[in-house]
Scaffold this motif. Structure first.
Motif, PDB file in Angstrom:
ATOM      1  N   ASN A  52       0.866  -1.167   0.000  1.00 34.27           N
ATOM      2  CA  ASN A  52       0.000   0.000   0.000  1.00 34.27           C
ATOM      3  C   ASN A  52       0.905   1.220   0.000  1.00 34.27           C
ATOM      4  O   ASN A  52       1.351   1.680   1.031  1.00 34.27           O
ATOM      5  N   TYR A  53       1.228   1.715  -1.212  1.00 36.01           N
ATOM      6  CA  TYR A  53       2.249   2.741  -1.339  1.00 36.01           C
ATOM      7  C   TYR A  53       1.862   4.042  -0.665  1.00 36.01           C
ATOM      8  O   TYR A  53       2.713   4.768  -0.174  1.00 36.01           O
ATOM      9  N   SER A  54       0.596   4.349  -0.635  1.00 38.73           N
ATOM     10  CA  SER A  54       0.188   5.617  -0.036  1.00 38.73           C
ATOM     11  C   SER A  54       0.497   5.642   1.446  1.00 38.73           C
ATOM     12  O   SER A  54       0.646   6.705   2.032  1.00 38.73           O
ATOM     13  N   LYS A  55       0.627   4.454   2.068  1.00 34.28           N
ATOM     14  CA  LYS A  55       0.986   4.383   3.488  1.00 34.28           C
ATOM     15  C   LYS A  55       2.453   4.036   3.665  1.00 34.28           C
ATOM     16  O   LYS A  55       3.148   4.608   4.488  1.00 34.28           O
ATOM     17  N   SER A  56       2.958   3.064   2.883  1.00 37.83           N
ATOM     18  CA  SER A  56       4.345   2.634   3.057  1.00 37.83           C
ATOM     19  C   SER A  56       5.338   3.735   2.768  1.00 37.83           C
ATOM     20  O   SER A  56       6.364   3.874   3.439  1.00 37.83           O
ATOM     21  N   PHE A  57       5.070   4.534   1.738  1.00 32.50           N
ATOM     22  CA  PHE A  57       5.981   5.601   1.354  1.00 32.50           C
ATOM     23  C   PHE A  57       5.339   6.964   1.610  1.00 32.50           C
ATOM     24  O   PHE A  57       5.527   7.889   0.822  1.00 32.50           O
ATOM     25  N   ALA A  58       4.661   7.080   2.710  1.00 25.16           N
ATOM     26  CA  ALA A  58       3.873   8.285   2.961  1.00 25.16           C
ATOM     27  C   ALA A  58       4.663   9.583   2.811  1.00 25.16           C
ATOM     28  O   ALA A  58       4.170  10.528   2.193  1.00 25.16           O
ATOM     29  N   PRO A  59       5.922   9.710   3.351  1.00 23.49           N
ATOM     30  CA  PRO A  59       6.589  11.006   3.239  1.00 23.49           C
ATOM     31  C   PRO A  59       7.512  11.135   2.035  1.00 23.49           C
ATOM     32  O   PRO A  59       8.136  12.177   1.863  1.00 23.49           O
ATOM     33  N   LEU A  60       7.649  10.083   1.198  1.00 27.15           N
ATOM     34  CA  LEU A  60       8.652  10.098   0.131  1.00 27.15           C
ATOM     35  C   LEU A  60       8.398  11.237  -0.851  1.00 27.15           C
ATOM     36  O   LEU A  60       7.308  11.371  -1.397  1.00 27.15           O
ATOM     37  N   GLU A  61       9.441  12.035  -1.093  1.00 27.51           N
ATOM     38  CA  GLU A  61       9.342  13.177  -1.996  1.00 27.51           C
ATOM     39  C   GLU A  61      10.213  13.013  -3.238  1.00 27.51           C
ATOM     40  O   GLU A  61       9.826  13.441  -4.323  1.00 27.51           O
ATOM     41  N   THR A  62      11.391  12.410  -3.086  1.00 25.47           N
ATOM     42  CA  THR A  62      12.329  12.248  -4.199  1.00 25.47           C
ATOM     43  C   THR A  62      12.710  10.787  -4.349  1.00 25.47           C
ATOM     44  O   THR A  62      13.179  10.166  -3.391  1.00 25.47           O
ATOM     45  N   LEU A  63      12.518  10.243  -5.540  1.00 23.92           N
ATOM     46  CA  LEU A  63      12.849   8.849  -5.836  1.00 23.92           C
ATOM     47  C   LEU A  63      13.728   8.827  -7.084  1.00 23.92           C
ATOM     48  O   LEU A  63      13.287   9.185  -8.174  1.00 23.92           O
ATOM     49  N   ASP A  64      14.971   8.423  -6.907  1.00 23.91           N
ATOM     50  CA  ASP A  64      15.933   8.416  -8.013  1.00 23.91           C
ATOM     51  C   ASP A  64      16.370   6.979  -8.281  1.00 23.91           C
ATOM     52  O   ASP A  64      17.122   6.385  -7.509  1.00 23.91           O
ATOM     53  N   LEU A  65      15.882   6.423  -9.384  1.00 28.40           N
ATOM     54  CA  LEU A  65      16.192   5.046  -9.774  1.00 28.40           C
ATOM     55  C   LEU A  65      16.799   5.001 -11.171  1.00 28.40           C
ATOM     56  O   LEU A  65      16.696   4.001 -11.870  1.00 28.40           O
ATOM     57  N   HIS A  66      17.440   6.080 -11.580  1.00 28.16           N
ATOM     58  CA  HIS A  66      17.933   6.104 -12.948  1.00 28.16           C
ATOM     59  C   HIS A  66      19.132   5.170 -13.119  1.00 28.16           C
ATOM     60  O   HIS A  66      19.824   4.822 -12.172  1.00 28.16           O
ATOM     61  N   HIS A  67      19.339   4.746 -14.343  1.00 31.49           N
ATOM     62  CA  HIS A  67      20.439   3.871 -14.734  1.00 31.49           C
ATOM     63  C   HIS A  67      20.363   2.512 -14.028  1.00 31.49           C
ATOM     64  O   HIS A  67      21.319   2.047 -13.407  1.00 31.49           O
ATOM     65  N   ASN A  68      19.215   1.870 -14.142  1.00 32.07           N
ATOM     66  CA  ASN A  68      19.032   0.501 -13.698  1.00 32.07           C
ATOM     67  C   ASN A  68      18.434  -0.299 -14.854  1.00 32.07           C
ATOM     68  O   ASN A  68      18.688   0.020 -16.020  1.00 32.07           O
ATOM     69  N   GLN A  69      17.643  -1.324 -14.547  1.00 32.76           N
ATOM     70  CA  GLN A  69      17.135  -2.199 -15.599  1.00 32.76           C
ATOM     71  C   GLN A  69      15.607  -2.290 -15.605  1.00 32.76           C
ATOM     72  O   GLN A  69      15.037  -3.278 -16.053  1.00 32.76           O
ATOM     73  N   PHE A  70      14.929  -1.267 -15.108  1.00 33.01           N
ATOM     74  CA  PHE A  70      13.471  -1.310 -15.044  1.00 33.01           C
ATOM     75  C   PHE A  70      12.855  -1.243 -16.441  1.00 33.01           C
ATOM     76  O   PHE A  70      13.369  -0.557 -17.332  1.00 33.01           O
ATOM     77  N   VAL A  71      11.754  -1.943 -16.598  1.00 36.61           N
ATOM     78  CA  VAL A  71      11.077  -1.984 -17.905  1.00 36.61           C
ATOM     79  C   VAL A  71       9.684  -1.370 -17.850  1.00 36.61           C
ATOM     80  O   VAL A  71       9.066  -1.145 -18.893  1.00 36.61           O
ATOM     81  N   HIS A  72       9.160  -1.124 -16.668  1.00 34.82           N
ATOM     82  CA  HIS A  72       7.855  -0.475 -16.562  1.00 34.82           C
ATOM     83  C   HIS A  72       7.793   0.326 -15.271  1.00 34.82           C
ATOM     84  O   HIS A  72       8.531   0.064 -14.322  1.00 34.82           O
TER      85      HIS A  72
END
Length: 805
Positions: free
Chosen positions: A250-270
Motif C-alpha cells: 500500500n504505497y500511499s501508506k508505506s511511502f507516505a513522506p517520500l518526496e524524491t525517488l531516483d532510480l535512474h540507470h538501472n534495468q526497469f522496464v515499466h
C-alpha cells in the motif's frame, strides 16, 4: 540548550551563508540557529577537550593533506584549541566536538584528502555530523567502528573511493537522519535488513552500490522507513520489478513522506502503477533504464494522486516511442525531460497547460513543435533543450516570449531563417547558454546585431555550422566577461579578428575554424591564460604567430592548420605550453627547421607539421614525447576513455623538405606484427608500409579487409591481404573489389587527407615523404571525440549548480 559554533579560518558570517545554501539545511537548522547567535569573540573562548584534541590529531595522521588544509591542526599552544581548527565544530557549552566538515568537494572550493579513516574517530562520542565525502581513501573499506558513533545524525562518505561490503554495524546508528554512501565501489553481500533499524532516516543515497543480490527485498525494506523523504538508488544494477513484489504494497501508506525517488540507470522496464499513489512524490528520476512502448501508457501509471504533486519527471535515455499523453493531468510539473528517446510526431498542445513548467528537455528526439505564430505559452522556462527537434523552418516566435531563460539549446533544429534582430538586441538578462548551431540560419547581420551586447551572465555561445556572413568587428562589444565557450566555426564569416580578446579572460574554448578570416592573429589572444582549446583551422590567417600566444599556458589543443602562417615554428610552443596534448600546424607556409624546444612538450600525443616548407633534419629528441607512451593526460583533464588515449599517438612530418636519418629511438618499426592486434575491434585505419616487418599478418576480419598497400614495402610479411604466401599456405582466394567499393575508399581517403592529412607511412624508396609513429586506429573518430568530450565536460561544468534536467 546546546550552543555550537564553527570556525575554519574564515569569518562567521561567511560560514553561515555557505551552510544556508546547502541542500541539507533541514538537518542543520538547530545548529544554524545557534551559530547565528554566537559572536567570534565568544567562540574563541571555547576550549576543546584534551582527549578529543588528541583523537583529532591521530585522525590527521591517517590523512595525506596535499593542499595544507589542516595546517592549523597542531599541538602548539597558539593552535591548541581544536574548536578553531578547519572543519571542526564544537559545543560552546561543553567543548565536545560535534561536527567534522572535511569534504574534498571541488564544487565547494575545497581540496581532497587522501589516506585512511582512522579509528581514532571512535574517541569523539558526541559526534553528530561527519562529512568525509569527495576524498580518496584508496579503495579501503568503511570502518566498522563508525557503527558505534551512536549520536551520528548525518554521515556522508560519498565519492570517497571506498570499496567492499557495507558493514551491517551501521544498523546501530538509530539516530541517523542522513546517510550518503553513493559513488564508491561498495556492495551489499547479504541483505538490507540493517536499514530497517534506521527508523529516523530521511535521506538515503546508496547510488552506484551493487544491489542486484537484494533485488527481491530492497523495495520492502525501504517501504518500512517511516520518515524517508529522499531515496537514491541509481546505477545499482537493479533488475525489473516483478508484479508479485508489488502486489502487497500500500504505497500511499508505506511511502507516505517520500518526496524524491531516483532510480535512474538501472534495468526497469515499466513504471509500477503503485508509484502513482505516492501522494507526496515530487521528483521521479527514471532515465537510462529499459523502458519501451508508448509514453502515454507509461505516464498513465502515474495518474494516481502523484499526478497532483509531481514536479520533476525524468524519463530520458530510454526506448520510449510515440503516442504522447495529455500533459495537463500533471498541473504541478516544473521539469520534464524526455530526451534521447524514440519519440516522433508532434508535441501535443496540452504542453501549454503546464503553467509551472521551468525546464523542457526534448533533445535527440524526432518531435515536431508546431505552434501558431501568435501562441504565447503560459510558462516562463528557465532551461530549453530542443536539440535535433523540428522547430523550423522559421525561427519559433514562442521562444522569443521566454524572458527568464538561462539555457537555450536549439541546435540541429531545421531552422533556415534569419534570427529576428529585435530578439538578438534584447536577449534575456538571465541568459547563460546559447546554442543555435547546426541550422541553416543565414544572412549578413548588421554589425550592431551580429554579436550584440550579450547578457553579462553569458558563459556559453555556439553559433557554429550556420551560414552567417560578414565580419565580426562588433565582437569587442560583447560585455559577457564570464564567457567560457565561444564557437563561431563553419560559417562564412570574414575579415580581420578584432584585437580585444582581453575582455574574455575566462575563455576556455575558442573555435573560429572553417571561416574566411585573414591577416594576422591579434596579440590579445595571448591574454587568455585559461584557454584550453584554440582552433583557427581552415581560414586565411597569415603572418607569423604572435609570441603573446606563449602566455596561454593552459593550452591543451591548438589547431592552426590550413592557413597561410609563415616564418619559423616558434620555440615558445615548447617552452611556454607545458600541457599541450595536440598541436596541428599542417598546410601552412612554415619554413626553417623544427626547433629543438618542441621536444620540451612532453605531453604531446598528436603532432602534425605536414604540408609546410620545413627543412633540415628531424630532431633526435622527439623520443622525449613521454606523452606518446602515457594514457592518463587527457583522461585526467577531460575524463576520456583510456582505450582511445592508448592508441591516438600521431606524428606527421610529411610533405616537407626534411633530410637525414629518422630518430631510431622512436620511429623504427621492426619485427613481427603482434597477434594481439587482431583483438582490436575498433581498428579502422592502419598503415605499416615500408618498414622492416616480417612474419604472417595476424588474422582478423578487419586486418584482412584493409588494402594491401597498408603492408607494402615489408619484404618479410606474408598472408592476406598480401598476395605473398606464407610457407605451407595455398593461394588465397581474393575477389576483385567492385567499382563502388573503390569509389568509397577513394572518397574516404580524400576526406582523410582534406581535413587532417596524416602521413601514415607513405614511405617511398625515393626520398623522404613522411612519418607516422605508432598505429592509427579510427583517428578521425578519436580526434573528434576528444574535442566533443571537452565540450561535454565544459557543459557539465557550466551546469554544476543547476538541478537535474
Amino acid at each position: 540548550m546546546t550552543m555550537v559554533t564553527f570556525l575554519s579560518g574564515g569569518s562567521l558570517k561567511i560560514v553561515c551563508a555557505i551552510l544556508v545554501i546547502t541542500p541539507l539545511v533541514q538537518y542543520l537548522r538547530p545548529a544554524l540557529g545557534f551559530i547565528s547567535g554566537v559572536g567570534v569573540g565568544d567562540a574563541n573562548n571555547i576550549r576543546c577537550l584534551e582527549g578529543e584534541r588528541q583523537a583529532l590529531l591521530e585522525f590527521r595522521k591517517g590523512l595525506i593533506d596535499d593542499y595544507g588544509r589542516l595546517s592549523l591542526w597542531q599541538s602548539e599552544d597558539e593552535n591548541k584549541n581544536c574548536c578553531n581548527w578547519e572543519g571542526v565544530l564544537c559545543s560552546n557549552q561543553t567543548g565536545h566536538v560535534l561536527e567534522l566538515h572535511l569534504s574534498g568537494s571541488q564544487d565547494d572550493g575545497m581540496k581532497p584528502f587522501r589516506g585512511m579513516i582512522s579509528p581514532s574517530l571512535f574517541e569523539l562520542p558526541y559526534l553528530t555530523f561527519l562529512d568525509l565525502s569527495s576524498n580518496d581513501f584508496n579503495q579501503s573499506h568503511i570502518p566498522k567502528f563508525i557503527g558505534s558513533l551512536n549520536n551520528l545524525k548525518h554521515q556522508d562518505l560519498s565519492w570517497a573511493n571506498l570499496s567492499g561490503p557495507i558493514p551491517h554495524e551501521l544498523e546501530n546508528l538509530s539516530r541517523l537522519q542522513y546517510l550518503n554512501l553513493g559513488r564508491s565501489d561498495l556492495k551489499i553481500i547479504e541483505n538490507l535488513k540493517w536499514l530497517s533499524h534506521m527508523s529516523t532516516i530521511e535521506y538515503l543515497d546508496l547510488s552506484s552500490t551493487y544491489l542486484s543480490v537484494v533485488a527481491n527485498d530492497w523495495l520492502e525494506v525501504v517501504s518500512y522507513l517511516p520518515n524517508l523523504k529522499t531515496l537514491s538508488l541509481w546505477l545499482c544494477d537493479l533488475p525489473p520489478l516483478s508484479l508479485s513484489s508489488l502486489s502487497h504494497f500500500n504505497y500511499s501508506k508505506s511511502f507516505a513522506p517520500l518526496e524524491t525517488l531516483d532510480l535512474h540507470h538501472n534495468q526497469f522496464v515499466h513504471i509500477p502503477k503503485s508509484f502513482g499513489y505516492i501522494c507526496t512524490l515530487r521528483e521521479l528520476y527514471l532515465s537510462s533504464n529499459n523502458f519501451n512502448g508508448q509514453l502515454v501508457e507509461l505516464m498513465d501509471n502515474l495518474s494516481g494522486c502523484a499526478k497532483d504533486s509531481l514536479e520533476v519527471l525524468d524519463l530520458s535515455k530510454n526506448h520510449i516511442t510515440r503516442l504522447l499523453p495529455n500533459f495537463s493531468i500533471f498541473p504541478s510539473l516544473k521539469n520534464l525531460n524526455l530526451s534521447e528517446n524514440e519519440l516522433n510526431g508532434t508535441l501535443p498542445k496540452s504542453i501549454g497547460n503546464l503553467s509551472n513548467l521551468e525546464l523542457l528537455n526534448l533533445s535527440s528526439t524526432s518531435l515536431s513543435l508546431k505552434f501558431s505564430l501568435d501562441w504565447v505559452p503560459p510558462f516562463q522556462l528557465d532551461r530549453i533543450y530542443l536539440t535535433s527537434c523540428n522547430l523550423g523552418p522559421t525561427f519559433p516566435n514562442w521562444i522569443q516570449t521566454q524572458r527568464k531563460v538561462s539555457f537555450l539549446e536549439i541546435s540541429d533544429a531545421n531552422i533556415s531563417d534569419t534570427i529576428p534582430a529585435e530578439w538578438l538586441e534584447d536577449l534575456p538578462s538571465t541568459l547563460m547558454d546559447l546554442n543555435i548551431s547546426s541550422n541553416q540560419i543565414h544572412g549578413q547581420l548588421p554589425n550592431r546585431v551580429l554579436l550584440p551586447l550579450f547578457p553579462t551572465n553569458l558563459t556559453f555561445l555556439n553559433l557554429s555550422k550556420n551560414r552567417y556572413l560578414g565580419s565580426i568587428s562588433s565582437l569587442c562589444k560583447i560585455n559577457a566577461q564570464l564567457l567560457a565557450f565561444l564557437d563561431l566555426s563553419d560559417n562564412m564569416l570574414s575579415g580581420r579578428l578584432p584585437n580585444c580578446f582581453m575582455h574574455w579572460r575566462k575563455l576556455i574554448v575558442l573555435n573560429l575554424s572553417g571561416n574566411n578570416f585573414f591577416r594576422e592573429v591579434p596579440t590579445s589572444l595571448g591574454s587568455l591564460s585559461g584557454l584550453k582549446t584554440l582552433n583557427l583551422n581552415n581560414n586565411n590567417f597569415s603572418g607569423e604567430l604572435p609570441s603573446s600566444l606563449g602566455n596561454c599556458s593552459s593550452l591543451i589543443v591548438m589547431d592552426l592548420g590550413k592557413n597561410r602562417f609563415s616564418g619559423k615554428i616558434p620555440a615558445w610552443i615548447g617552452e611556454s605550453l607545458p600541457r599541450l596534448f595536440s598541436l596541428s600546424l599542417h598546410s601552412n607556409k612554415f619554413a626553417g627547421s623544427i626547433p629543438l624546444h618542441l621536444c620540451w612538450s612532453k605531453d604531446l600525443q598528436i603532432l602534425d607539421l605536414s604540408l609546410n616548407d620545413i627543412s633540415g633534419t628531424i630532431p633526435q629528441c622527439l623520443n622525449n614525447f613521454t606523452g606518446m607512451t602515457r594514457r592518463e593526460l587527457f583522461y585526467r583533464e577531460f575524463k576520456l576513455p583510456g582505450r582511445i588515449l592508448g592508441i591516438l599517438k600521431i606524428i606527421d612530418l610529411s610533405r616537407n623538405k626534411l633530410t637525414g636519418k629518422l630518430p631510431s629511438e622512436s620511429l623504427s618499426l621492426l619485427g613481427e606484427i603482434p597477434s594481439s592486434i587482431s583483438n582490436l575491434t575498433f581498428l579502422s585505419v592502419l598503415n605499416l608500409s615500408y618498414n622492416y616487418l616480417f612474419g604472417k599478418i595476424p588474422s582478423s576480419t578487419q586486418l584482412q579487409s584493409l588494402d594491401a598497400f597498408a603492408f607494402a614495402g615489408n619484404l618479410g610479411l606474408c598472408g592476406p591481404p598480401l598476395t605473398q604466401l606464407c610457407p605451407g599456405e595455398e593461394t588465397p582466394n581474393q575477389s576483385e573489389p567492385t567499382d563502388d567499393v573503390i569509389k568509397d575508399k577513394e572518397e574516404d581517403e580524400d576526406e582523410f587527407r582534406t581535413w587532417f592529412y596524416i602521413g601514415i607511412g607513405f614511405g617511398s624508396p625515393i626520398g623522404f615523404w613522411g612519418v607516422c609513429i605508432a598505429l592509427v586506429f579510427d583517428w578521425r573518430h578519436a580526434y573528434f571525440l576528444l574535442l566533443d568530450r571537452m565540450i561535454v565536460n565544459l557543459a557539465r561544468l557550466r551546469r554544476k549548480f543547476q538541478t537535474r534536467g
